[in-house]
Design a protein around this motif. Structure first.
Motif, PDB file in Angstrom:
ATOM      1  N   ARG A   1       0.942  -1.350   0.174  1.00  0.00           N
ATOM      2  CA  ARG A   1      -0.330  -0.219  -0.158  1.00  0.00           C
ATOM      3  C   ARG A   1       1.047   0.897   0.119  1.00  0.00           C
ATOM      4  O   ARG A   1       0.476   2.109  -0.833  1.00  0.00           O
ATOM      5  CB  ARG A   1      -1.104   0.131   1.244  1.00  0.00           C
ATOM      6  CG  ARG A   1      -1.636  -1.305   1.559  1.00  0.00           C
ATOM      7  CD  ARG A   1      -2.951  -0.977   0.555  1.00  0.00           C
ATOM      8  NE  ARG A   1      -3.822  -2.255   1.038  1.00  0.00           N
ATOM      9  CZ  ARG A   1      -4.284  -3.176  -0.081  1.00  0.00           C
ATOM     10  NH1 ARG A   1      -4.665  -1.980  -0.868  1.00  0.00           N
ATOM     11  NH2 ARG A   1      -5.267  -4.479  -0.098  1.00  0.00           N
ATOM     12  N   ALA A   2       1.697   1.398   0.836  1.00  0.00           N
ATOM     13  CA  ALA A   2       2.583   2.506   1.632  1.00  0.00           C
ATOM     14  C   ALA A   2       3.394   2.828   0.047  1.00  0.00           C
ATOM     15  O   ALA A   2       3.819   4.274  -0.175  1.00  0.00           O
ATOM     16  CB  ALA A   2       3.129   3.060   2.354  1.00  0.00           C
ATOM     17  N   PHE A   3       4.212   2.065  -0.603  1.00  0.00           N
ATOM     18  CA  PHE A   3       5.105   2.547  -1.278  1.00  0.00           C
ATOM     19  C   PHE A   3       4.765   2.475  -2.916  1.00  0.00           C
ATOM     20  O   PHE A   3       5.527   2.406  -3.900  1.00  0.00           O
ATOM     21  CB  PHE A   3       6.050   1.211  -0.854  1.00  0.00           C
ATOM     22  CG  PHE A   3       6.668   1.176   0.067  1.00  0.00           C
ATOM     23  CD1 PHE A   3       7.311   0.460   0.821  1.00  0.00           C
ATOM     24  CD2 PHE A   3       7.494   2.666  -0.153  1.00  0.00           C
ATOM     25  CE1 PHE A   3       7.494   0.012   2.116  1.00  0.00           C
ATOM     26  CE2 PHE A   3       8.167   2.527   1.931  1.00  0.00           C
ATOM     27  CZ  PHE A   3       8.316   1.192   2.386  1.00  0.00           C
ATOM     28  N   GLY A   4       3.205   2.244  -3.033  1.00  0.00           N
ATOM     29  CA  GLY A   4       2.815   2.700  -4.126  1.00  0.00           C
ATOM     30  C   GLY A   4       3.906   3.517  -4.911  1.00  0.00           C
ATOM     31  O   GLY A   4       3.384   3.635  -6.638  1.00  0.00           O
ATOM     32  N   VAL A   5       3.613   5.143  -4.374  1.00  0.00           N
ATOM     33  CA  VAL A   5       3.989   6.241  -4.980  1.00  0.00           C
ATOM     34  C   VAL A   5       5.206   5.461  -5.385  1.00  0.00           C
ATOM     35  O   VAL A   5       5.546   6.212  -6.704  1.00  0.00           O
ATOM     36  CB  VAL A   5       4.544   7.002  -3.867  1.00  0.00           C
ATOM     37  CG1 VAL A   5       5.037   8.375  -4.173  1.00  0.00           C
ATOM     38  CG2 VAL A   5       2.911   7.760  -3.303  1.00  0.00           C
ATOM     39  N   CYS A   6       6.539   5.016  -5.372  1.00  0.00           N
ATOM     40  CA  CYS A   6       7.304   5.061  -5.569  1.00  0.00           C
ATOM     41  C   CYS A   6       7.422   4.446  -6.182  1.00  0.00           C
ATOM     42  O   CYS A   6       8.302   3.766  -7.433  1.00  0.00           O
ATOM     43  CB  CYS A   6       8.425   4.313  -3.932  1.00  0.00           C
ATOM     44  SG  CYS A   6       8.968   5.564  -2.664  1.00  0.00           S
ATOM     45  N   THR A   7       6.870   3.753  -6.782  1.00  0.00           N
ATOM     46  CA  THR A   7       6.777   1.978  -7.733  1.00  0.00           C
ATOM     47  C   THR A   7       6.217   2.847  -8.898  1.00  0.00           C
ATOM     48  O   THR A   7       6.580   2.364  -9.869  1.00  0.00           O
ATOM     49  CB  THR A   7       5.278   0.901  -7.217  1.00  0.00           C
ATOM     50  OG1 THR A   7       6.199   0.006  -6.290  1.00  0.00           O
ATOM     51  CG2 THR A   7       5.263  -0.141  -8.493  1.00  0.00           C
ATOM     52  N   ALA A   8       4.936   3.819  -8.711  1.00  0.00           N
ATOM     53  CA  ALA A   8       4.814   4.572  -9.930  1.00  0.00           C
ATOM     54  C   ALA A   8       5.770   5.136 -10.425  1.00  0.00           C
ATOM     55  O   ALA A   8       5.719   5.758 -11.405  1.00  0.00           O
ATOM     56  CB  ALA A   8       3.152   4.692  -9.194  1.00  0.00           C
ATOM     57  N   ILE A   9       6.531   5.899  -9.875  1.00  0.00           N
ATOM     58  CA  ILE A   9       7.305   6.864 -10.018  1.00  0.00           C
ATOM     59  C   ILE A   9       8.524   5.716 -10.613  1.00  0.00           C
ATOM     60  O   ILE A   9       8.969   6.554 -11.827  1.00  0.00           O
ATOM     61  CB  ILE A   9       7.828   7.712  -9.017  1.00  0.00           C
ATOM     62  CG1 ILE A   9       6.991   8.641  -8.771  1.00  0.00           C
ATOM     63  CG2 ILE A   9       9.586   8.526  -9.988  1.00  0.00           C
ATOM     64  CD1 ILE A   9       7.663   9.090  -7.271  1.00  0.00           C
ATOM     65  N   GLY A  10       9.182   5.189 -10.048  1.00  0.00           N
ATOM     66  CA  GLY A  10       9.405   3.885 -10.968  1.00  0.00           C
ATOM     67  C   GLY A  10       9.170   3.167 -12.043  1.00  0.00           C
ATOM     68  O   GLY A  10      10.162   3.500 -13.712  1.00  0.00           O
ATOM     69  N   ASP A  11       7.807   2.982 -12.104  1.00  0.00           N
ATOM     70  CA  ASP A  11       7.576   2.354 -13.159  1.00  0.00           C
ATOM     71  C   ASP A  11       7.338   4.226 -14.712  1.00  0.00           C
ATOM     72  O   ASP A  11       7.719   3.229 -15.915  1.00  0.00           O
ATOM     73  CB  ASP A  11       6.182   2.271 -12.857  1.00  0.00           C
ATOM     74  CG  ASP A  11       6.022   0.132 -12.320  1.00  0.00           C
ATOM     75  OD1 ASP A  11       7.089   0.355 -12.931  1.00  0.00           O
ATOM     76  OD2 ASP A  11       4.797   0.148 -12.312  1.00  0.00           O
ATOM     77  N   ARG A  12       7.134   5.264 -14.497  1.00  0.00           N
ATOM     78  CA  ARG A  12       6.829   6.027 -15.588  1.00  0.00           C
ATOM     79  C   ARG A  12       8.384   6.508 -15.428  1.00  0.00           C
ATOM     80  O   ARG A  12       8.891   6.768 -17.099  1.00  0.00           O
ATOM     81  CB  ARG A  12       6.284   7.074 -14.704  1.00  0.00           C
ATOM     82  CG  ARG A  12       5.917   8.334 -15.869  1.00  0.00           C
ATOM     83  CD  ARG A  12       5.569   9.131 -15.371  1.00  0.00           C
ATOM     84  NE  ARG A  12       4.167   8.319 -15.638  1.00  0.00           N
ATOM     85  CZ  ARG A  12       2.320   9.643 -15.772  1.00  0.00           C
ATOM     86  NH1 ARG A  12       2.808  10.762 -15.729  1.00  0.00           N
ATOM     87  NH2 ARG A  12       1.431   8.885 -15.492  1.00  0.00           N
ATOM     88  N   LEU A  13       9.358   6.351 -14.991  1.00  0.00           N
ATOM     89  CA  LEU A  13      11.052   6.567 -15.352  1.00  0.00           C
ATOM     90  C   LEU A  13      11.669   5.455 -16.056  1.00  0.00           C
ATOM     91  O   LEU A  13      12.902   5.977 -16.012  1.00  0.00           O
ATOM     92  CB  LEU A  13      11.177   8.085 -14.422  1.00  0.00           C
ATOM     93  CG  LEU A  13      10.868   9.186 -13.106  1.00  0.00           C
ATOM     94  CD1 LEU A  13      11.407   9.515 -12.378  1.00  0.00           C
ATOM     95  CD2 LEU A  13      10.647   9.896 -14.861  1.00  0.00           C
ATOM     96  N   GLY A  14      11.624   4.271 -15.153  1.00  0.00           N
ATOM     97  CA  GLY A  14      12.633   3.069 -15.455  1.00  0.00           C
ATOM     98  C   GLY A  14      13.350   3.183 -14.632  1.00  0.00           C
ATOM     99  O   GLY A  14      14.700   2.654 -14.837  1.00  0.00           O
ATOM    100  N   ILE A  15      12.681   3.446 -13.767  1.00  0.00           N
ATOM    101  CA  ILE A  15      13.964   2.807 -12.421  1.00  0.00           C
ATOM    102  C   ILE A  15      12.933   2.165 -11.425  1.00  0.00           C
ATOM    103  O   ILE A  15      12.164   1.720 -11.342  1.00  0.00           O
ATOM    104  CB  ILE A  15      14.376   4.353 -11.613  1.00  0.00           C
ATOM    105  CG1 ILE A  15      15.015   5.404 -12.647  1.00  0.00           C
ATOM    106  CG2 ILE A  15      15.333   4.362 -10.410  1.00  0.00           C
ATOM    107  CD1 ILE A  15      14.577   7.449 -12.191  1.00  0.00           C
ATOM    108  N   ALA A  16      14.356   1.309 -10.721  1.00  0.00           N
ATOM    109  CA  ALA A  16      13.977   0.163  -9.688  1.00  0.00           C
ATOM    110  C   ALA A  16      13.177   1.308  -7.973  1.00  0.00           C
ATOM    111  O   ALA A  16      13.748   2.085  -8.132  1.00  0.00           O
ATOM    112  CB  ALA A  16      15.456  -0.130  -9.515  1.00  0.00           C
TER     113      ALA A  16
END
Length: 73
Positions: A11-26
């Motif tokens: 739940r809480a790390f959805g922000v980091c995952t969304a940013i990572g997916d958009r920028l192509g970063i882990a």
């Protein structure tokens, strides 16, 4: 303790995952940078994190309503 960890990862790390997916970063790398920046700035990125979490949640909520054409029947 395991249930808390699973909840936070899902739940809480959805922000980091969304940013990572958009920028192509882990997402793990983004999480680490977020932690480093939070320590250096005395936690002010937490406010930005909460705003992004709200924004992503609202975006997903709005898009979920548009994707289901049978919902309006």
């Amino acid at each position: 303790m395991q249930k808390i960890r699973e909840f936070l990862e899902l739940r809480a790390f959805g922000v980091c995952t969304a940013i990572g997916d958009r920028l192509g970063i882990a997402s793990s790398r983004i999480r680490m940078w977020f932690i480093y920046i939070s320590f250096l700035t005395m936690g002010s990125p937490v406010v930005i994190y909460m705003i992004l979490a709200f924004w992503i949640n609202m975006k997903n909520y709005i898009l979920a309503g548009r994707r289901n054409p049978l919902r309006h029947l």
